[in-house]
Design a protein around this motif. Sequence first.
Motif, PDB file in Angstrom:
ATOM      1  N   LYS A  90      14.852  23.926 -15.073  1.00  0.00           N
ATOM      2  CA  LYS A  90      14.598  24.058 -16.507  1.00  0.00           C
ATOM      3  C   LYS A  90      15.673  23.387 -17.344  1.00  0.00           C
ATOM      4  CE  LYS A  90      12.556  25.815 -20.190  1.00  0.00           C
ATOM      5  NZ  LYS A  90      11.219  25.336 -20.638  1.00  0.00           N
ATOM      6  N   PHE A  91      16.902  23.537 -16.899  1.00  0.00           N
ATOM      7  CA  PHE A  91      18.021  23.039 -17.703  1.00  0.00           C
ATOM      8  C   PHE A  91      18.753  21.914 -16.988  1.00  0.00           C
ATOM      9  CE2 PHE A  91      17.493  27.613 -18.603  1.00  0.00           C
ATOM     10  CZ  PHE A  91      17.103  27.529 -19.937  1.00  0.00           C
ATOM     11  N   ARG A  92      18.010  20.965 -16.473  1.00  0.00           N
ATOM     12  CA  ARG A  92      18.643  19.833 -15.794  1.00  0.00           C
ATOM     13  C   ARG A  92      18.970  18.731 -16.814  1.00  0.00           C
ATOM     14  NH1 ARG A  92      13.217  19.804 -14.356  1.00  0.00           N
ATOM     15  NH2 ARG A  92      12.079  17.823 -14.677  1.00  0.00           N
ATOM     16  N   LYS A  93      19.899  17.879 -16.443  1.00  0.00           N
ATOM     17  CA  LYS A  93      20.402  16.850 -17.351  1.00  0.00           C
ATOM     18  C   LYS A  93      19.314  15.843 -17.724  1.00  0.00           C
ATOM     19  CE  LYS A  93      24.089  13.431 -17.783  1.00  0.00           C
ATOM     20  NZ  LYS A  93      25.262  12.792 -17.116  1.00  0.00           N
ATOM     21  N   SER A  94      18.419  15.566 -16.775  1.00  0.00           N
ATOM     22  CA  SER A  94      17.376  14.575 -17.045  1.00  0.00           C
ATOM     23  C   SER A  94      16.437  15.011 -18.158  1.00  0.00           C
ATOM     24  CB  SER A  94      16.572  14.296 -15.779  1.00  0.00           C
ATOM     25  OG  SER A  94      15.930  15.476 -15.328  1.00  0.00           O
ATOM     26  N   LYS A  95      16.398  16.313 -18.460  1.00  0.00           N
ATOM     27  CA  LYS A  95      15.558  16.808 -19.559  1.00  0.00           C
ATOM     28  C   LYS A  95      16.366  16.996 -20.839  1.00  0.00           C
ATOM     29  CE  LYS A  95      12.141  19.434 -18.977  1.00  0.00           C
ATOM     30  NZ  LYS A  95      11.186  20.547 -18.771  1.00  0.00           N
TER      31      LYS A  95
END
Length: 310
Positions: free
Chosen positions: A75-80
């Motif tokens: 949910k909170f990955r850098k790609s997003k």
Amino acid sequence: MKAGRFKQWAAGIAAAAVPVLAFAQAADPKPWQLNMGQGVTVQSANAYGAHMFALWVCVGIGLLVFAAMGYAMFKFRKSKGAVPDKDFTHSTRLEIIWTVVPVVLLVLMAFPATSKLIQMYDTRNAEMTVKVTGFQWMWKYEYLGENVGFTSRLDRKSEALRQSGKVVSGQDHEHYLLDVDNVLVLPTDTKIRFVITADDVIHAWWVPALGWKQDAIPGLVNEAWTEIKRPGVYRGQCAELCGKDHGFMPIVVKAVPKAEFAQWLAAQKARNAPNPAPAPAQPAAPAEAAPAEGAASNTAEAPTAVAVAG
């Protein structure tokens, strides 16, 4: 990459299946056994129940933790475009939750575990008592009050194989190092009290199917009890490092129905009974002398002869 990902999924599925595979286990430990055995006694059933309860609590905690970790990572990955919160310090609410929840779980597990532990040491109302004495490197069993006792040591076939220097397989001996010359015979559905001690060094009497282990200490008598629910042969070993032949003093318990045990015990008593002393020879009855007719006539004629002479 696909092959590596497939292996990861396979490993995850296998790990998730471990609790399911843990249900049906034999009384004695088996190769590659994944879980604690259920055993054949009240104590082993209690221990297995407590173990499975704790296992499922741990499984539930693990699922929650790893689910939260997975959710946070995706949910909170850098790609997003997720940006880390550098000002976060702590949350009083979360600290209270992760302190109170473990305490509640420990209390829930402590109550049944404590009651079963107290029951495990309650040797009252036993129907028979067996004394177990550990020696380097054998066991001595005495059925108290029955005048029956014997020693139990590693069987001769295992002894010969272990000293032969060859690599022993199951084809050479099905129960290599786990057989004895004299097994401990016990009745089923009977509360049996054990008094356990040692003659030289510390040993430990342990049969996994019975659900408990007790130290045998020189100069000290420990107590335990069992009530075997299912006939069969159950094996164990000394569980305390007691010297160079520690690995060669197995334990074999043979549980039989009460009627069969009574017959076995009677046979052992007859074997151990001293030979009865031979009965004293009866003295020969004195022969009754029949009155001789000639002697009677001589007695009668004697006075007549004297009279004639006079």
